[in-house]
Design a protein around this motif. Structure first.
Motif, PDB file in Angstrom:
ATOM      1  N   SER A  59     -10.656   7.508 -12.767  1.00  9.52           N
ATOM      2  CA  SER A  59      -9.513   7.662 -13.582  1.00  9.52           C
ATOM      3  C   SER A  59      -8.278   8.043 -12.541  1.00  9.52           C
ATOM      4  O   SER A  59      -7.032   7.642 -12.419  1.00  9.52           O
ATOM      5  N   GLN A  60      -8.628   9.125 -12.072  1.00  9.71           N
ATOM      6  CA  GLN A  60      -7.414   9.725 -11.189  1.00  9.71           C
ATOM      7  C   GLN A  60      -6.946   8.812  -9.986  1.00  9.71           C
ATOM      8  O   GLN A  60      -6.086   8.584  -9.525  1.00  9.71           O
ATOM      9  N   ARG A  61      -8.104   8.019  -9.382  1.00 12.16           N
ATOM     10  CA  ARG A  61      -7.711   7.204  -8.340  1.00 12.16           C
ATOM     11  C   ARG A  61      -6.903   5.910  -9.111  1.00 12.16           C
ATOM     12  O   ARG A  61      -6.141   5.370  -8.228  1.00 12.16           O
ATOM     13  N   GLN A  62      -7.376   5.446 -10.120  1.00 12.40           N
ATOM     14  CA  GLN A  62      -6.698   4.359 -10.713  1.00 12.40           C
ATOM     15  C   GLN A  62      -4.886   4.881 -10.848  1.00 12.40           C
ATOM     16  O   GLN A  62      -4.123   3.955 -10.610  1.00 12.40           O
ATOM     17  N   GLU A  64      -3.590   7.150  -8.880  1.00 12.14           N
ATOM     18  CA  GLU A  64      -2.895   7.162  -7.469  1.00 12.14           C
ATOM     19  C   GLU A  64      -2.453   5.539  -7.005  1.00 12.14           C
ATOM     20  O   GLU A  64      -1.582   5.520  -6.494  1.00 12.14           O
ATOM     21  N   ILE A  65      -3.451   4.664  -7.396  1.00  9.84           N
ATOM     22  CA  ILE A  65      -3.223   3.383  -7.000  1.00  9.84           C
ATOM     23  C   ILE A  65      -1.965   2.797  -7.878  1.00  9.84           C
ATOM     24  O   ILE A  65      -0.843   2.093  -7.241  1.00  9.84           O
ATOM     25  N   LYS A  70       3.921   1.641  -7.460  1.00 12.59           N
ATOM     26  CA  LYS A  70       5.551   1.722  -7.834  1.00 12.59           C
ATOM     27  C   LYS A  70       6.042   2.011  -6.535  1.00 12.59           C
ATOM     28  O   LYS A  70       7.227   1.210  -6.276  1.00 12.59           O
ATOM     29  N   VAL A  71       5.771   2.783  -5.727  1.00 17.68           N
ATOM     30  CA  VAL A  71       6.413   3.154  -4.428  1.00 17.68           C
ATOM     31  C   VAL A  71       6.500   1.964  -3.589  1.00 17.68           C
ATOM     32  O   VAL A  71       7.583   1.777  -2.872  1.00 17.68           O
TER      33      VAL A  71
END
Length: 88
Positions: A59-62, A64-65, A70-71
């Protein structure tokens, strides 16, 4: 009583197994059964914790992706603006 199952006495499975197992008989089998249940519960708890940790990490990696996407979009948009301004 002679048997070859868990809790049937000393020396089975590579050691004394403790005083309850040494006694053998039904008390030894009960002790062996409870011990096996304990280890099964421990293993299930460890697997459940591992599964929960992996799900949390995924979930955390998702997230971050999504943040990186966005960036990346912002950088691409800025690059387009620069190219437009440079072309004039």
């Amino acid at each position: 009583m002679s048997g070859s199952g868990s809790g049937s006495g000393v020396g089975h499975g590579g050691g004394s197994g403790g005083s309850i197992r040494e006694a053998g008989g039904s008390l030894g089998m009960l002790g062996a059964t409870r011990e096996e249940e304990y280890f099964r519960r421990q293993q299930k708890e460890q697997l459940d914790n591992l599964k929960s940790k992996l799900q949390s990490d995924m979930s955390q990696r998702q997230k971050e992706i999504q943040d990186h996407d966005k960036v990346l979009e912002q950088h691409q948009q800025r690059l387009k603006e620069i190219e437009k301004g440079h072309g004039k």
